[in-house]
Scaffold this motif. Structure first.
Motif, mmCIF file in Angstrom:
data_model
loop_
_atom_site.group_PDB
_atom_site.id
_atom_site.type_symbol
_atom_site.label_atom_id
_atom_site.label_comp_id
_atom_site.label_asym_id
_atom_site.label_seq_id
_atom_site.Cartn_x
_atom_site.Cartn_y
_atom_site.Cartn_z
ATOM 1 N N MET A 1 26.586 -26.328 102.195
ATOM 2 C CA MET A 1 26.852 -25.325 103.236
ATOM 3 C C MET A 1 28.269 -25.521 103.770
ATOM 4 O O MET A 1 28.819 -26.620 103.628
ATOM 5 C CB MET A 1 25.838 -25.633 104.358
ATOM 6 N N PRO A 2 28.863 -24.511 104.378
ATOM 7 C CA PRO A 2 30.170 -24.783 104.998
ATOM 8 C C PRO A 2 30.040 -25.888 106.050
ATOM 9 O O PRO A 2 29.033 -25.932 106.768
ATOM 10 C CB PRO A 2 30.549 -23.448 105.658
ATOM 11 N N GLY A 3 31.019 -26.760 106.132
ATOM 12 C CA GLY A 3 31.011 -27.788 107.165
ATOM 13 C C GLY A 3 30.976 -27.132 108.537
ATOM 14 O O GLY A 3 31.451 -26.010 108.726
ATOM 15 N N LEU A 4 30.419 -27.840 109.511
ATOM 16 C CA LEU A 4 30.323 -27.263 110.855
ATOM 17 C C LEU A 4 31.691 -27.282 111.534
ATOM 18 O O LEU A 4 32.512 -28.190 111.298
ATOM 19 C CB LEU A 4 29.308 -28.056 111.695
ATOM 20 N N ILE A 5 31.901 -26.277 112.363
ATOM 21 C CA ILE A 5 33.129 -26.205 113.157
ATOM 22 C C ILE A 5 32.700 -26.260 114.616
ATOM 23 O O ILE A 5 32.057 -25.329 115.111
ATOM 24 C CB ILE A 5 33.891 -24.903 112.841
ATOM 25 N N ASP A 6 33.000 -27.353 115.256
ATOM 26 C CA ASP A 6 32.562 -27.526 116.645
ATOM 27 C C ASP A 6 33.736 -27.182 117.563
ATOM 28 O O ASP A 6 34.694 -27.936 117.662
ATOM 29 C CB ASP A 6 32.105 -28.971 116.866
ATOM 30 N N VAL A 7 33.636 -26.030 118.203
ATOM 31 C CA VAL A 7 34.767 -25.542 119.010
ATOM 32 C C VAL A 7 34.770 -26.112 120.431
ATOM 33 O O VAL A 7 35.552 -25.678 121.270
ATOM 34 C CB VAL A 7 34.791 -23.992 119.086
ATOM 35 N N HIS A 8 33.885 -27.057 120.691
ATOM 36 C CA HIS A 8 33.803 -27.555 122.070
ATOM 37 C C HIS A 8 33.418 -29.033 122.080
ATOM 38 O O HIS A 8 32.243 -29.387 122.145
ATOM 39 C CB HIS A 8 32.769 -26.728 122.845
ATOM 40 N N ALA A 9 34.412 -29.898 121.965
ATOM 41 C CA ALA A 9 34.156 -31.340 122.017
ATOM 42 C C ALA A 9 35.233 -31.985 122.880
ATOM 43 O O ALA A 9 36.378 -31.550 122.874
ATOM 44 C CB ALA A 9 34.174 -31.926 120.613
ATOM 45 N N HIS A 10 34.836 -32.996 123.623
ATOM 46 C CA HIS A 10 35.792 -33.700 124.481
ATOM 47 C C HIS A 10 36.089 -35.060 123.850
ATOM 48 O O HIS A 10 35.256 -35.964 123.862
ATOM 49 C CB HIS A 10 35.204 -33.918 125.876
ATOM 50 N N SER B 1 27.950 -24.758 119.931
ATOM 51 C CA SER B 1 28.946 -25.833 119.992
ATOM 52 C C SER B 1 28.256 -27.041 120.607
ATOM 53 O O SER B 1 27.173 -26.906 121.180
ATOM 54 C CB SER B 1 30.117 -25.423 120.894
ATOM 55 N N SER B 2 28.881 -28.200 120.467
ATOM 56 C CA SER B 2 28.195 -29.403 120.987
ATOM 57 C C SER B 2 28.372 -29.601 122.490
ATOM 58 O O SER B 2 27.493 -30.107 123.145
ATOM 59 C CB SER B 2 28.702 -30.655 120.256
ATOM 60 N N ASP B 3 29.515 -29.241 123.058
ATOM 61 C CA ASP B 3 29.939 -29.748 124.365
ATOM 62 C C ASP B 3 29.678 -31.254 124.465
ATOM 63 O O ASP B 3 29.153 -31.739 125.469
ATOM 64 C CB ASP B 3 29.306 -29.006 125.547
ATOM 65 N N HIS B 4 30.056 -31.952 123.415
ATOM 66 C CA HIS B 4 29.957 -33.422 123.433
ATOM 67 C C HIS B 4 30.884 -33.936 124.530
ATOM 68 O O HIS B 4 32.097 -33.780 124.442
ATOM 69 C CB HIS B 4 30.384 -33.939 122.058
ATOM 70 N N SER B 5 30.292 -34.489 125.572
ATOM 71 C CA SER B 5 31.107 -34.909 126.717
ATOM 72 C C SER B 5 30.605 -36.224 127.291
ATOM 73 O O SER B 5 29.955 -36.264 128.344
ATOM 74 C CB SER B 5 31.088 -33.810 127.790
ATOM 75 N N PRO B 6 30.889 -37.312 126.564
ATOM 76 C CA PRO B 6 30.432 -38.612 127.043
ATOM 77 C C PRO B 6 31.330 -39.152 128.144
ATOM 78 O O PRO B 6 32.406 -38.613 128.404
ATOM 79 C CB PRO B 6 30.536 -39.502 125.806
ATOM 80 N N SER B 7 30.865 -40.186 128.799
ATOM 81 C CA SER B 7 31.728 -40.919 129.737
ATOM 82 C C SER B 7 31.489 -42.395 129.459
ATOM 83 O O SER B 7 30.652 -42.747 128.624
ATOM 84 C CB SER B 7 31.331 -40.601 131.181
ATOM 85 N N ALA B 8 32.191 -43.245 130.180
ATOM 86 C CA ALA B 8 31.841 -44.666 130.116
ATOM 87 C C ALA B 8 30.412 -44.780 130.669
ATOM 88 O O ALA B 8 30.059 -44.061 131.613
ATOM 89 C CB ALA B 8 32.830 -45.463 130.956
ATOM 90 N N PRO B 9 29.581 -45.669 130.081
ATOM 91 C CA PRO B 9 28.160 -45.713 130.460
ATOM 92 C C PRO B 9 27.924 -45.941 131.953
ATOM 93 O O PRO B 9 26.981 -45.383 132.513
ATOM 94 C CB PRO B 9 27.608 -46.880 129.650
#
Ligand SMILES: NC(=O)N[C@H]1NC(=O)NC1=O
Ligand SMILES: [Zn+2]
Ligand SMILES: [Zn+2]
Length: 507
Positions: A98-107, A366-374
């Motif tokens: 499949m086409p690779g994913l394009i994540d337009v929202h990652a921090h 999109s993921s909105d991958h938005s981690p912080s320090a634990p």
């Protein structure tokens, strides 16, 4: 030997041809255009990959894909096995290509907050998750990406650390919004578009914009035909009475829900009505495009967006896997891993988000991958009102979308549309987002049926596995191989040695 490196299954019928092919492959010179030996676990620049389930041209079926010099050169649809006699091939059997994913929202929070997330860890997680392109948000790094100079700091910080391709959004903030030449210099430096917040962002050097900032910024964006991404929550002028009062338990998830009701999303979108109208044909910012990030409210806010689209506004909408996978009812009190903004709402809302996605009212994911320090997640204290809001998910978005979407009858073509084709269009990425001749060979190979338990022994590449809300979950969909520009950057739980992804700058 070359075949074994990719764990390809060569059909017995083709054994002789395959042996020949393997020898050929092994002797093929490394391609400079692919960055050299360490860039790929399959160090060849001309080969075929094939399977029974290739997602291409709006269909899923047997096909072989020729990869040459980083691009997809040709696709043989149908009975590829006879066609591939004497050709070098990695046969993936019935796995999905499949086409690779394009994540337009990652921090990815470098420079400045590498202890939250960084280019190396973030893009390794992306590769392990079948994401081949990321677009990085302008906030959570320090400084924020709001000028030509700060974009340059991003690019410097990213150097030699990218395992997948990475583009950059710039920030639309009060300081630049009313200053077209400042915005132009940021756009000329290559950001793919801009992003702004209509409520406090949680990051001091990324202040929120009002609708005037947005309307003015759009006029400049229209000239460049690049989008404005908007975090659409706004504190309503009059808060109604079931708003939060000091008595409520900050560990209760219901308290957090009350503190950010759907009325915040509604207020923002209502405030955007003039800006949306401006994007219509003949409007003041015709050519510009408004993209609403991480929609959670599937009711009034979604209705307002549907109306705007119907009236001809250039508006698109994304939601994120956490709004589709979880519901408020199942968020344990005190479990701040689930804190994000806007919040995860009830199960009826979740079902309605799926329906809107299937009906095309929500355009993409999109993921909105938005981690912080634990420590900022305050996991011991469990205080939803004070903990960092952000979900850590980057590596798992494909299996999560699939595992939950199966119940709603989603197809592989829909997955490719939500995660690849539409995001490519939003970000203006030409020749990405589909498996088609002439496109960059950005491909994920995965097994939808393979189940895995996301337990403590599962390799997790993004920072701080313990703050991910998906830990402990059972998921379907195992990523076998990820190709970026023809390089096999991830296979069998291993990454290629060198980080050969490219920064993407708009021209
Ligand atoms: N600053 C930041 O990343 N905020 C993000 N986190 C979240 O849950 N929603 C957001 O907009
Ligand atoms: Zn946001
Ligand atoms: Zn975000």
């Amino acid at each position: 030997m070359a075949m074994a490196a990719a764990k390809g299954r060569v059909l017995p019928l083709l054994a002789v041809a395959a042996a020949l092919a393997a020898a050929l492959l092994y002797r093929a010179p490394f391609s400079k255009s692919l960055g050299g030996e360490g860039c790929s676990l399959l160090p060849h620049d001309h080969f075929w990959i094939a399977s029974e389930r290739v997602v291409t041209l709006g269909r899923v079926g047997p096909a072989a894909v020729e990869v040459k010099g980083g691009l997809i050169n040709a696709i043989a649809v149908g009975d590829y096995r006879s066609f591939l006699l004497r050709r070098p091939v990695v046969d993936y059997g019935d796995a999905v290509i499949m086409p690779g994913l394009i994540d337009v929202h990652a921090h990815l929070d470098e420079p400045g907050r590498a202890e939250w997330e960084g280019f190396s860890t973030g893009t390794r997680a992306a590769a392990a998750g079948g994401i081949t392109t990321l677009v990085d948000m302008p906030l959570n790094s320090y400084p924020s990406t709001v000028s030509e100079e700060t974009l340059k700091l991003k690019l410097d910080a990213a150097k030699d650390k990218l395992h997948v391709d990475v583009g950059f959004w710039g920030g639309l903030v009060p300081e630049n919004a009313l200053n077209p030449s400042a915005l132009e210099s940021l756009l000329n430096a290559g950001v793919l578009g801009l992003k702004s917040f209509m409520c406090p962002s949680g990051i001091n050097d990324f202040p929120m914009t009002n609708s005037t900032h947005i309307e003015e910024g759009l006029v400049t964006l229209a000239k460049y035909k690049r989008p404005l991404l908007i975090h659409a929550e706004r504190i309503p002028d009059v808060q109604n009475e079931d708003g939060i009062d000091g008595e409520l338990d900050p560990k209760a998830y219901t308290t957090y829900l009350k503190s950010r009701p759907p009325a915040w999303e509604e207020a923002a979108i209502k405030d955007l009505q003039r800006a949306m109208k401006d994007t219509e044909i003949g409007g003041r910012s015709e050519g510009a495009h408004i993209h609403i990030v991480h929609l959670s409210d599937a009711k009034t806010s979604l209705g307002l967006l549907k109306d705007a689209k119907q009236n001809g506004a250039r508006v698109s909408v994304e939601t994120c896997p956490h709004y589709l996978a979880f519901s408020a009812e199942e968020v344990p009190d005190g479990d701040t891993r689930f804190k994000c903004a806007p919040p995860i709402r009830d199960s009826t809302n979740r079902d309605n988000l799926w329906e809107a996605l299937l009906d095309g009212h929500i355009d993409m994911l999109s993921s909105d991958h938005s981690p912080s320090a634990p420590d900022l997640k305050l996991m011991e204290e469990g205080n939803f009102l004070r903990a960092w809001g952000g979900i850590s998910s980057l590596q798992f978005v494909l299996p999560v979308t699939w595992s939950h979407g199966k119940k709603y009858g989603i197809s592989l073509n829909q997955l490719a549309s939500w995660w690849s084709e539409r995001p490519a269009m939003l970000a203006g990425l030409k020749k990405k987002g589909a498996v088609l001749p002439g496109y960059r060979a950005d491909i994920v190979v995965w097994k939808p049926e393979a189940q895995f338990h996301l337990d403590d022994s599962h390799p997790v590449y993004h920072k701080h596995r313990n703050i991910s809300a998906y830990l402990g979950k059972q998921l379907s969909g195992k990523i076998l191989s990820t190709f970026v520009g023809g390089n096999l950057v991830f296979a069998e739980d291993k990454h290629a040695k060198a980080a050969c992804g490219a920064p993407i700058l708009a021209k």
